[in-house]
Structures are given as C-alpha cells and as structure tokens.
Design an enzyme around this catalytic site. Structure first.
Site, short mmCIF file in Angstrom:
data_model
loop_
_atom_site.label_atom_id
_atom_site.label_comp_id
_atom_site.label_asym_id
_atom_site.label_seq_id
_atom_site.Cartn_x
_atom_site.Cartn_y
_atom_site.Cartn_z
N GLU A 58 0.89 -1.22 -0.16
CA GLU A 58 0.03 0.02 -0.06
C GLU A 58 0.66 1.22 -0.03
O GLU A 58 0.29 2.18 -0.54
CB GLU A 58 -0.86 0.01 1.11
N TYR A 141 -6.62 6.86 3.88
CA TYR A 141 -6.56 6.08 2.60
C TYR A 141 -5.65 4.62 3.05
O TYR A 141 -6.39 3.62 2.94
CB TYR A 141 -6.15 6.43 1.22
N ASP A 159 -10.40 6.75 -2.73
CA ASP A 159 -9.23 7.18 -3.85
C ASP A 159 -9.61 7.71 -5.10
O ASP A 159 -10.92 7.73 -5.23
CB ASP A 159 -8.06 6.07 -3.85
#
Length: 364
Positions: A58, A141, A159
């Site tokens: 990520e 996020y 996102d």
C-alpha cells in the site's frame, strides 16, 4: 434502474440518509463483491494475509501505478521479509531498492514506522484503524486499505477510483478535488462497506475503477453495477467525475553539473528536503556557469571549472518542475577531506541510491 439516490435533486446534507434507504438489500455491494471474486486482478500482495506485506504494497502504491510497483514489491520483500529486517536495515540499502520508484520519503517513513512497530507494538503489526493511522507515512486511505484487507475492518477507501465510481453511480457533479466532497463520499463508503466483506468490497471498487470504470472511455457494457449507475442512464459518464484542482507547479531552474576529480565523480547526499537521504549531482539556482563555479567554491573551498554544456533535462514532481541545464566539469583545487567525502568511483556510484531526476542524466 436501481438508483442509490439522485445527487442532483437532493441537498448534500440529505444524501447519506437517502443512500441507506436504497441499499437495504445489499444488491450494490454484493454485485461488486461477486464481480471481484471472479474478475479481480491477481496481484502478489493479494496472495497473503500478512499485514506487513499488505502495508508495504500500500505504501508503494501511493501515487504509483500497479505495474510499476510489482517488481519493486518482489525485490523489497525478498530483501526485507519482515518488520525486524526492515527496522534494522541501513537506510542506503532501503533507498537503493527504492531507486526509480519516486517519492522517496515513503522509504524513510517505512523504516521509521517499522522501528515503531518493533518498539511500540512488540513487533506485531497494529490491528486497529487508530493504531495503523499512527504509523509514519500512513494516511486515512492507506489505514483504511490495510484495516479492511488485513483485518476485515469496515473502513471504506477513498481514492481516485472510488471517487470516480461514486460520482458516476450517483450522477453527482460535486468537485471531488474538494475536501468536503471527499468527506461526504467517505461517509457513503463507510456505510456501503458495512453491508458486505470489507476486503473484497474495497478491492473490488479499486479494480472496477482500474479495469472498467476508467477515467476515459469506461466499459459500461461490462460493468457489474451498471443497473445502479445514474450516469450511464443519463449518458453523462464521460463528463464525470468533476475534478478541478487549484494547483500550480513551481518551476525551478538549475545549472546541474557532472563533476569529476581524476577518476571519481562528485555527488552529495541530501540531508533534507524533497530528496532527503539520496545522492545527487551538484546543482545551483544560478544563471551562468561562473555563478555555479562561485557557489561551489563558497560551499567546498575548492575550485571547479565547467567545461562543456551538454543538454537540458526536465523532471516533473507533484508540485514542482526542475529545469536542469547540464554541464560537464572538473574539480581543479587540491583535494581536502570535505571534498574526498563526496567522491565516488563509477563502480561505487552504481551502488548509491540516486533520484530519477539525476539518474537519467548520468545514464544519458
């Protein structure tokens, strides 16, 4: 047509309430999940439940395309298979593996966060949204993605993909560049994700945006939630989302020099700023070769002479553009310790983490 709600006919403060009434049967969420389980992308970090590996992926995926990340992810996981190996790794080694991936602060934040996991969480990756969000380099996020994928926590991700999908599903012309719109869509995603498997729903939304509900020419005929999409019904999908950014890039002009002293090259290690921890060429914001030579002497008490103009390079960062007039030059003054600390043979140079902006000059 299974409408979620009509964005154009409802004030923003009533959208969430209207959404709930339209999705009691979970049809929308389950359609995304069913599609993902059959059509979702086969990515290496999806073959594990290890939160450490998911975290690494990520962070790498922040502002970087999936295809670019995959080889970096494999090399990084091979070098640092667990949080202890990363926490104790030399920073130069981490930067070298990151070379070319960009946004180098992500790499330094990874090491800092790894040390925090070892010291503050006894080496066990934190498993609450709040604790994950406390890690260096992790924003809402990324914390939502890790929470939902690794721990099945109902945190919706916001996102570009999810903002685009929701804008089209709702036929909503609110500007997704605004924080108020992102906050609204975060509330919507958090309600949606509670209706199904958090991991599969979040990843399904990401893949739907990457594969079908693309920025240009969306493949609406293949969309698993086309029956819910008000933009598709209204033929406005190519107008959405509205994404008007108020952002100006700063143009910076440098004279950048490839400097040699005998058989060695002169590079400096950036201590702070945009490329902190990386090794780069010397450059100054000056308008003439003489200005460069004077600035170098003031910094290193050694004479340098620029010999030849080579070319112009341009490198675009997220908020600035570097314009680099590249010269070859020689260091003429006697070698001192301050100078020696910055000299590297060609073989040594190959092992240093060098930012893309300067690596493409050296490879020219």
């Amino acid at each position: 047509m299974k409408q979620l709600f009509n964005c154009q006919k409802n004030p923003k403060d009533t959208l969430i309430n209207n959404l709930t009434s339209h999705l009691r049967h979970k049809d929308f969420v389950q359609a995304i999940i069913r599609w993902y389980r059959v059509q979702g992308r086969d990515l290496p970090w999806r073959r594990t439940n290890d939160p450490y590996a998911i975290w690494i992926s990520e962070i790498m995926l922040q502002q970087t395309q999936v295809d670019t990340v995959i080889p970096y992810y494999h090399r990084f996981m091979e070098a640092f298979p667990n949080v202890y190996s990363l926490a104790h790794a030399p920073m130069d080694e981490i930067y070298k593996l990151w070379e070319g991936l960009g946004y180098y602060r992500r790499a330094s934040h990874l090491k800092e966060a790894a040390a925090a996991i070892v010291n503050d969480f006894d080496g066990e990756f934190p498993h609450t949204y709040k604790d994950i969000l406390s890690l260096k380099g992790v924003g809402p996020y990324t914390a939502s993605a890790i929470s939902s994928i690794a721990f099945k926590l109902p945190k919706g991700v916001i996102d570009g993909n999810t903002l685009r999908i929701l804008s089209r599903i709702l036929n909503c012309q609110e500007n997704i560049a605004k924080d108020s719109t992102k906050k609204l869509y975060q509330e919507i995603m958090d309600q949606l994700i509670a209706l199904g498997d958090p991991s599969d729903f979040n990843q399904g939304m990401m893949d739907l945006g990457a594969m079908i509900c693309t920025p240009k020419n969306p493949a609406c005929q293949n969309c698993p939630v086309r029956d819910f999409c008000q933009a598709s019904q209204s033929q406005t999908q190519k107008l959405l989302p509205v994404n008007i950014k108020n952002k100006n890039k700063e143009d910076i002009y440098f004279i950048t020099a490839i400097l040699r002293y005998k058989d060695k090259y002169f590079l400096i290690k950036n201590k702070d700023g945009l490329l902190s921890g990386l090794y780069g060429l010397v450059q100054y914001e000056t308008e003439s070769p003489r200005g460069f030579e004077d600035a170098f002497y003031d910094a290193y008490h050694t004479s340098v002479r620029l010999l030849e103009y080579e070319t112009e390079f341009r490198h675009v960062f997220s908020h600035r553009v570097w314009h680099m007039s590249v010269y070859y030059g020689e260091i003429e003054g006697p070698q001192n310790q301050k100078l020696a600390d910055h000299l590297y043979t060609y073989e040594e140079l190959q092992k240093l983490p060098i930012p893309t902006a300067h690596k493409k000059i050296l490879d020219f």
